[in-house]
Design an enzyme around this catalytic site. Structure first.
Site, PDB file in Angstrom:
ATOM      1  N   ARG A  52     -12.176  -2.547  -8.474  1.00  0.00           N
ATOM      2  CA  ARG A  52     -12.003  -3.672  -7.430  1.00  0.00           C
ATOM      3  C   ARG A  52     -13.560  -3.889  -6.826  1.00  0.00           C
ATOM      4  O   ARG A  52     -14.236  -3.205  -6.738  1.00  0.00           O
ATOM      5  CB  ARG A  52     -11.153  -3.104  -6.198  1.00  0.00           C
ATOM      6  CG  ARG A  52      -9.720  -2.905  -6.646  1.00  0.00           C
ATOM      7  CD  ARG A  52      -8.748  -2.865  -5.238  1.00  0.00           C
ATOM      8  NE  ARG A  52      -9.612  -1.849  -4.446  1.00  0.00           N
ATOM      9  CZ  ARG A  52      -9.267  -1.554  -3.107  1.00  0.00           C
ATOM     10  NH1 ARG A  52      -8.109  -2.209  -2.822  1.00  0.00           N
ATOM     11  NH2 ARG A  52      -9.978  -0.758  -2.446  1.00  0.00           N
ATOM     12  N   ASP A 108       1.216  -5.949   7.411  1.00  0.00           N
ATOM     13  CA  ASP A 108       0.056  -5.035   7.420  1.00  0.00           C
ATOM     14  C   ASP A 108      -1.350  -6.040   7.105  1.00  0.00           C
ATOM     15  O   ASP A 108      -1.339  -6.616   6.075  1.00  0.00           O
ATOM     16  CB  ASP A 108       0.037  -3.877   6.189  1.00  0.00           C
ATOM     17  CG  ASP A 108      -1.064  -3.335   6.511  1.00  0.00           C
ATOM     18  OD1 ASP A 108      -2.025  -3.355   6.791  1.00  0.00           O
ATOM     19  OD2 ASP A 108      -0.866  -1.980   5.875  1.00  0.00           O
ATOM     20  N   PHE A 134       0.756  -1.077   0.155  1.00  0.00           N
ATOM     21  CA  PHE A 134       0.107   0.040  -0.154  1.00  0.00           C
ATOM     22  C   PHE A 134       0.969   1.104   0.048  1.00  0.00           C
ATOM     23  O   PHE A 134       1.863   1.444   0.803  1.00  0.00           O
ATOM     24  CB  PHE A 134      -0.852  -0.025   1.264  1.00  0.00           C
ATOM     25  CG  PHE A 134      -1.968   1.205   1.187  1.00  0.00           C
ATOM     26  CD1 PHE A 134      -3.061   1.102   0.250  1.00  0.00           C
ATOM     27  CD2 PHE A 134      -1.925   2.121   1.961  1.00  0.00           C
ATOM     28  CE1 PHE A 134      -3.968   2.015   0.066  1.00  0.00           C
ATOM     29  CE2 PHE A 134      -2.831   2.788   1.723  1.00  0.00           C
ATOM     30  CZ  PHE A 134      -3.870   3.052   1.102  1.00  0.00           C
ATOM     31  N   TYR A 164     -11.896  -0.513   9.556  1.00  0.00           N
ATOM     32  CA  TYR A 164     -13.006  -0.502   9.006  1.00  0.00           C
ATOM     33  C   TYR A 164     -13.359  -1.067   7.554  1.00  0.00           C
ATOM     34  O   TYR A 164     -14.212  -0.664   6.884  1.00  0.00           O
ATOM     35  CB  TYR A 164     -12.993   1.254   8.787  1.00  0.00           C
ATOM     36  CG  TYR A 164     -11.570   1.839   8.171  1.00  0.00           C
ATOM     37  CD1 TYR A 164     -11.396   1.483   6.663  1.00  0.00           C
ATOM     38  CD2 TYR A 164     -10.737   2.654   8.872  1.00  0.00           C
ATOM     39  CE1 TYR A 164     -10.150   2.191   6.083  1.00  0.00           C
ATOM     40  CE2 TYR A 164      -9.617   3.072   8.255  1.00  0.00           C
ATOM     41  CZ  TYR A 164      -9.249   3.021   6.868  1.00  0.00           C
ATOM     42  OH  TYR A 164      -8.098   3.010   6.294  1.00  0.00           O
ATOM     43  N   LYS A 165     -12.536  -2.076   7.274  1.00  0.00           N
ATOM     44  CA  LYS A 165     -12.798  -2.934   6.236  1.00  0.00           C
ATOM     45  C   LYS A 165     -13.949  -3.996   6.687  1.00  0.00           C
ATOM     46  O   LYS A 165     -14.804  -3.976   6.845  1.00  0.00           O
ATOM     47  CB  LYS A 165     -11.515  -3.258   5.415  1.00  0.00           C
ATOM     48  CG  LYS A 165     -10.734  -2.254   5.175  1.00  0.00           C
ATOM     49  CD  LYS A 165      -9.550  -2.403   4.365  1.00  0.00           C
ATOM     50  CE  LYS A 165      -8.235  -1.482   4.101  1.00  0.00           C
ATOM     51  NZ  LYS A 165      -8.578  -0.053   3.396  1.00  0.00           N
TER      52      LYS A 165
END
Length: 417
Positions: free
Chosen positions: A377, A202, A123, A227-228
Site C-alpha cells: 500500500r 467508518d 476493516f 491518526y491517518k
C-alpha cells in the site's frame, strides 16, 4: 528524477503545507500516511505546552480552564470537515469501541430486525465488533458479509440487492482499507433508508482527504480515527457522529460518568447528558485528545476540497507510472482505475509483495506498508507527499524486482507491516 515530477511539485498549490511537518530524515520517502500521519511541528510545541504548563503548573485546574470541553470542541471542528453540524461529533475512545457503541445502540433500536449487513472488504476489526454485537443480541441475530467480485471494488449493487426489512444496520468502510475503493455514500445510505435500515459508516480512510457531507447525505451514524490523514498522532482518540434527531433515541451500551448529565453529582443512577456528551464513557486521555486539534486545524486550513484535488492527481500519476514501469515486472494494480472511486492510497500486488516491501524500507528508504496476501500500500498524504516521492518509490520498486534484491527478505516477517 524526471522534470515532470519536479514540475508538478513546483505548481502544487499545497506545497507550502509540507513545511508544517517534521522531517528529521529528509531522505526518507514516507508513503504510510494512510496508517500514521506525519508529526505536525505545532503538535510538538503544543505537547510541551500541555505537559509543562497545563499539567505541570495548572494541574487539576486545567480541567476547568479548557480540558473538560475538549472532546466536544474538537468534535465540532471535525464536524466541519465531514459535513456534520455542531454537537453531532465527539472525540472519544478508539474506532472499534465507538463502532461497538453505535452498532449496539442501533440493533437495540430495531428489535424486529436480525441482520447486520456489511461487505468482505471492511476493516477486520469492524467485522469482529459486528460479530460481537450480533452474538450479544442472541442466536437469532447474524452478520452478513456481501462478497466483492474482485477483491478491489465494493459490491455496491449486491449490497443494495441484499437490503430488506430484516436488516437492522448497514455498516461499511467509506474507503476500503486494502484496495482504496471509495463507496458512493449517498447512494448506499439512501438505499438502506428505503428499507428502513440504519447506516453506520467508518470514515477512517476518508476523513480529511475525501469530501464528506453527512448532513446532506442523511447519514445516521459514523466513526473514524484521527491518526491517518488528520495527523492526530499514534493511537489518538477516534470520533463518533450521530445525527441530531437520532441522539435521544440511540441508547449507549457503555454509559459512564463522563456521559452523565451531571457527573460531579456522583449519583448512583445514570442520567444521560444532552447532545453528544452522552456518548462519552470514561475520562478522556487528555494529552492525546488535545494533540488531535493541531492536525484538524491544519486540514481545515488547507481545505478538504483542495486536498482531494491533489489526491486524485497524485493517485492518477502513480497509476500511470504503474502502467509504464511496473506492470511488465509482475505488479498488478489492486486499486480502482476510476479516480472517482478511489481514496488516497494505491495498492500494488506482487507475488513477492512482502519481500519487496521490506526491500523498499531497508535498501531504498521508502516506507509504505504491506497487507496480506500480496498488497504493497502506497499512501499519498497530499499535505506533505510530493510527486518526486512517488517517482522515487516507483523507480525503487522497478529496481528491486529487476535486480532480485527482495529475495533476501523472503523469510522475514516483522510484527508490524
Amino acid at each position: 528524477m524526471s522534470m515532470a515530477a519536479a514540475d508538478l511539485d513546483t505548481v502544487d498549490p499545497l506545497t507550502g503545507f509540507r513545511s508544517r511537518f517534521a522531517f528529521p530524515d529528509p531522505e526518507l520517502v514516507y508513503l504510510d500516511g494512510n496508517s500514521l500521519g506525519r508529526l505536525p511541528l505545532a503538535a510538538a510545541e503544543r505537547a510541551a505546552e500541555i505537559v509543562e504548563h497545563e499539567w505541570g503548573e495548572r494541574l487539576i485546574r486545567s480541567w476547568n480552564d479548557s480540558w473538560w470541553e475538549a472532546p466536544l470542541r474538537i468534535g465540532d471542528k471535525l464536524a466541519a470537515l465531514i459535513g456534520a453540524r455542531a454537537d453531532e461529533v465527539v472525540l472519544a475512545d478508539s474506532t472499534s469501541v465507538n463502532l461497538f457503541k453505535l452498532l449496539a445502540g442501533a440493533v437495540a433500536l430495531t428489535p424486529r430486525r436480525s441482520r447486520i449487513l456489511t461487505d468482505d472488504l471492511n476493516f477486520p476489526s469492524d467485522m469482529y465488533v459486528a460479530g460481537g454485537v450480533s452474538r450479544m443480541f442472541g442466536p437469532d441475530h447474524r452478520v452478513e458479509h456481501v462478497p466483492s467480485r474482485d477483491g478491489i471494488h465494493g459490491p455496491a449493487n449486491e449490497i443494495m440487492e441484499a437490503l430488506d426489512d430484516d436488516v437492522a444496520v448497514l455498516t461499511l468502510s467509506h474507503v476500503a482499507f486494502k484496495s482504496g475503493y471509495l463507496y458512493d455514500m449517498a447512494e448506499l445510505t439512501a438505499a438502506a433508508h428505503e428499507v428502513g435500515a440504519l447506516v453506520l459508516w467508518d470514515l477512517s480512510h476518508s476523513a480529511g482527504v475525501v469530501p464528506i457531507d453527512l448532513e446532506r447525505w442523511d447519514v445516521d451514524m459514523a466513526v473514524g480515527c484521527t491518526y491517518k490523514y488528520l495527523n492526530g498522532g499514534p493511537g489518538a482518540p477516534a470520533f463518533l457522529y450521530v445525527r441530531k434527531d437520532l441522539q435521544a433515541e440511540l441508547s449507549h451500551p457503555i454509559p459512564g460518568w463522563w456521559g452523565h448529565a451531571n457527573p460531579f453529582e456522583f449519583a448512583p443512577d445514570f442520567r444521560a447528558s444532552a447532545g453528544m456528551r452522552r456518548y462519552l464513557t470514561g475520562t478522556a486521555p487528555i494529552l492525546s485528545t488535545l494533540l488531535v486539534e493541531v492536525g484538524v486545524d491544519i486540514v481545515s486550513e488547507a481545505g478538504v476540497a483542495a486536498i482531494r484535488d491533489k489526491s486524485e492527481r497524485q493517485t492518477a500519476y502513480l497509476a500511470e507510472r504503474w502502467e509504464q514501469d511496473l506492470k511488465r515486472l509482475g505488479f498488478t494494480l489492486k486499486t480502482p482505475t476510476d479516480p472517482v472511486r478511489r481514496g488516497s492510497h494505491v495498492s500494488l500486488g506482487h507475488p513477492a509483495g512482502l519481500g519487496i516491501d521490506l526491500a523498499l524500507i531497508n535498501d531504498h528508504g521508502v516506507l509504505p506498508d504491506f497487507r496480506p496476501p500480496d498488497s504493497i500500500r502506497l499512501g499519498l498524504a497530499p499535505l506533505y507527499t510530493r510527486y518526486v516521492d512517488i517517482e522515487r518509490a516507483v523507480d525503487a520498486l522497478a529496481e528491486i524486482v529487476t535486480a532480485g534484491t527482495h529475495h533476501r527478505f523472503a523469510a522475514s516477517r516483522p510484527q508490524v507491516t
